[in-house]
Design a protein around this motif. Structure first.
Motif, PDB file in Angstrom:
ATOM      1  N   THR A  87      -1.269  61.417   6.241  1.00 18.29           N
ATOM      2  CA  THR A  87      -0.812  61.275   7.623  1.00 18.29           C
ATOM      3  C   THR A  87      -0.877  59.816   8.047  1.00 18.29           C
ATOM      4  OG1 THR A  87      -2.999  61.566   8.635  1.00 18.29           O
ATOM      5  CG2 THR A  87      -1.708  63.574   8.218  1.00 18.29           C
ATOM      6  N   VAL A  88      -0.035  59.467   8.996  1.00 13.59           N
ATOM      7  CA  VAL A  88      -0.062  58.130   9.576  1.00 13.59           C
ATOM      8  C   VAL A  88      -1.377  57.908  10.314  1.00 13.59           C
ATOM      9  CG1 VAL A  88       0.988  56.668  11.366  1.00 13.59           C
ATOM     10  CG2 VAL A  88       2.445  57.876   9.720  1.00 13.59           C
ATOM     11  N   ASP A  89      -1.894  58.945  10.956  1.00 15.78           N
ATOM     12  CA  ASP A  89      -3.150  58.807  11.693  1.00 15.78           C
ATOM     13  C   ASP A  89      -4.279  58.319  10.786  1.00 15.78           C
ATOM     14  OD1 ASP A  89      -4.990  59.387  14.060  1.00 15.78           O
ATOM     15  OD2 ASP A  89      -5.863  60.678  12.516  1.00 15.78           O
ATOM     16  N   GLY A 116       5.378  50.065  10.414  1.00 14.12           N
ATOM     17  CA  GLY A 116       5.681  50.094  11.841  1.00 14.12           C
ATOM     18  C   GLY A 116       5.161  51.351  12.512  1.00 14.12           C
ATOM     19  N   PHE A 117       5.162  52.462  11.776  1.00 22.16           N
ATOM     20  CA  PHE A 117       4.557  53.691  12.314  1.00 22.16           C
ATOM     21  C   PHE A 117       3.074  53.437  12.580  1.00 22.16           C
ATOM     22  CE2 PHE A 117       7.457  56.254   9.163  1.00 22.16           C
ATOM     23  CZ  PHE A 117       8.596  55.793   9.815  1.00 22.16           C
ATOM     24  N   GLY A 145      15.999  61.283  12.231  1.00 26.37           N
ATOM     25  CA  GLY A 145      16.252  61.040  10.818  1.00 26.37           C
ATOM     26  C   GLY A 145      15.052  60.642   9.992  1.00 26.37           C
ATOM     27  N   ILE A 146      13.895  60.407  10.630  1.00 30.39           N
ATOM     28  CA  ILE A 146      12.737  59.942   9.863  1.00 30.39           C
ATOM     29  C   ILE A 146      12.227  61.017   8.908  1.00 30.39           C
ATOM     30  CG2 ILE A 146      10.338  59.151  10.055  1.00 30.39           C
ATOM     31  CD1 ILE A 146      11.133  57.724  12.639  1.00 30.39           C
ATOM     32  N   ASP A 147      12.346  62.274   9.301  1.00 30.73           N
ATOM     33  CA  ASP A 147      11.894  63.348   8.406  1.00 30.73           C
ATOM     34  C   ASP A 147      12.863  63.577   7.243  1.00 30.73           C
ATOM     35  OD1 ASP A 147      13.946  64.467   9.912  1.00 30.73           O
ATOM     36  OD2 ASP A 147      12.927  66.406  10.167  1.00 30.73           O
ATOM     37  N   ARG A 148      13.972  62.831   7.236  1.00 32.74           N
ATOM     38  CA  ARG A 148      14.952  62.948   6.150  1.00 32.74           C
ATOM     39  C   ARG A 148      14.928  61.745   5.212  1.00 32.74           C
ATOM     40  NH1 ARG A 148      19.835  62.882   6.672  1.00 32.74           N
ATOM     41  NH2 ARG A 148      20.428  64.608   5.298  1.00 32.74           N
ATOM     42  N   GLN A 209       2.630  59.448   0.219  1.00 27.59           N
ATOM     43  CA  GLN A 209       3.096  58.655   1.357  1.00 27.59           C
ATOM     44  C   GLN A 209       4.353  59.259   1.977  1.00 27.59           C
ATOM     45  OE1 GLN A 209       3.498  54.440   0.403  1.00 27.59           O
ATOM     46  NE2 GLN A 209       1.527  54.091   1.388  1.00 27.59           N
ATOM     47  N   LEU A 210       5.211  59.814   1.152  1.00 27.04           N
ATOM     48  CA  LEU A 210       6.423  60.443   1.682  1.00 27.04           C
ATOM     49  C   LEU A 210       6.057  61.624   2.584  1.00 27.04           C
ATOM     50  CD1 LEU A 210       9.454  60.718   1.898  1.00 27.04           C
ATOM     51  CD2 LEU A 210       9.428  62.044  -0.236  1.00 27.04           C
ATOM     52  N   LYS A 211       5.022  62.365   2.233  1.00 22.61           N
ATOM     53  CA  LYS A 211       4.584  63.467   3.086  1.00 22.61           C
ATOM     54  C   LYS A 211       4.131  62.947   4.446  1.00 22.61           C
ATOM     55  CE  LYS A 211       3.239  66.687  -0.579  1.00 22.61           C
ATOM     56  NZ  LYS A 211       2.142  67.476  -1.198  1.00 22.61           N
ATOM     57  N   ALA A 212       3.462  61.798   4.455  1.00 27.49           N
ATOM     58  CA  ALA A 212       3.017  61.203   5.718  1.00 27.49           C
ATOM     59  C   ALA A 212       4.216  60.768   6.555  1.00 27.49           C
ATOM     60  CB  ALA A 212       2.106  60.011   5.440  1.00 27.49           C
ATOM     61  N   ILE A 213       5.237  60.222   5.899  1.00 28.76           N
ATOM     62  CA  ILE A 213       6.445  59.792   6.603  1.00 28.76           C
ATOM     63  C   ILE A 213       7.173  60.999   7.201  1.00 28.76           C
ATOM     64  CG2 ILE A 213       8.746  58.793   6.269  1.00 28.76           C
ATOM     65  CD1 ILE A 213       7.423  56.987   4.101  1.00 28.76           C
ATOM     66  N   THR A 214       7.321  62.047   6.390  1.00 22.11           N
ATOM     67  CA  THR A 214       7.994  63.261   6.865  1.00 22.11           C
ATOM     68  C   THR A 214       7.257  63.860   8.058  1.00 22.11           C
ATOM     69  OG1 THR A 214       8.791  63.708   4.624  1.00 22.11           O
ATOM     70  CG2 THR A 214       8.825  65.540   6.187  1.00 22.11           C
TER      71      THR A 214
END
Length: 287
Positions: A87-89, A116-117, A145-148, A209-214
């Protein structure tokens, strides 16, 4: 408990900045530092799958002429230990702790893409810690679109493998002659450092990391109006990874935010226009 390994001499070029580490609760976090030791430092937060060698040396060197610059690896990335957060958190909390363990009371943040997130989240969750915020090639929680990102990126990552090119050639730049020229120049700059390079990212870390972005793309929107600090937002006009409209959205939601959109540029617009961006960033930080 924490410990820091640091270098006392002043480093002027990113290519010469040694790998250093700070250990927090047994986990080492890798970083590089350069520039003058005085003033408010600027902390650099990088993109999906990035290690210390993925920061553009032209941008870093330009900033370091006037500012103490600290580039970091997230947990589980490159020379940092532990497991990459989902997660980003978690990345935010790590970043806040790292900054405080370094003994820094106030910092400026430059976050690119995933960075940036994290930069937004740090500024919102640690009021008073961030003096000024630069957000590049990025978007807000729940942004369009960030989840894509994965679905957009995988075909171009495969294309990079088939054409023996770094996927950033296709992901960060436009397909125009100008974009292709900028892509080649950027990727060449990333290879300038020959000694003591950072560790490559593993596929497992890349996927975490992709999971965190999604998850960030599906996160409830945050109250960006709560940001009462100066904010500079920059992007290309054709960002296929984090659509450019997210930059416009953030600028509209943050009072007084400065917005720069580079023509014929993509996700890596600040790298394609590194001279112009560096001058804008330095003016913004000096104001």
């Amino acid at each position: 408990m924490s410990s820091i390994t640091s270098i006392s001499r002043t480093i002027h070029r990113y290519i010469d900045a040694p790998n250093q580490s700070i250990t927090i609760d047994g986990v080492p976090f890798a970083y590089r530092e350069l520039g003058p030791k005085t003033g408010v430092p600027i902390v650099l937060l990088n993109h999906w799958g990035a290690v210390l060698d993925n920061f553009d040396p032209r941008v870093v060197d330009a900033l370091a002429l006037h500012h103490r610059v600290i580039a970091i690896d997230y947990r589980g990335i490159g020379g940092s230990g532990g497991s990459a957060p989902l997660t980003v958190d978690e990345m935010t909390q790590d970043t806040i702790r790292l900054i405080r363990q370094m003994g820094l009371e106030t910092v400026d943040l430059l976050g690119f893409s995933l960075g940036g997130f994290v930069a937004q989240d740090v500024a919102l969750k640690a009021p008073g810690l961030v003096r000024k915020l630069i957000l590049a090639g990025t978007g807000p929680a729940g942004g369009k679109g960030i989840d894509r990102v994965g679905r957009v990126s995988w075909p171009l990552i495969l294309k990079g493998m088939l054409t023996l090119r770094d996927p950033k050639f296709y992901l960060f730049f436009t397909a125009t002659a100008n974009g292709r020229h900028a892509a080649k120049a950027f990727l060449a700059r990333l290879k300038e450092r020959k000694a003591d390079r950072d560790k490559d990212v593993t596929p497992k870390v890349f996927l975490r990391q992709l999971k965190a972005i999604t998850a960030w793309g599906r996160h409830a929107p945050q109250n960006l109006g709560a940001l009462k600090i100066p904010v500079l937002i920059a992007n290309g006009d054709n960002d296929i990874m984090v659509p450019t409209e997210n930059s416009i959205d953030m600028a509209q939601r943050i009072a007084g935010a400065e917005l720069v959109i580079y023509p014929d540029a993509g996700h890596g617009g600040i790298f394609q226009n590194h001279d112009a961006f560096s001058k804008t960033a330095l003016t913004f930080l000096a104001a």
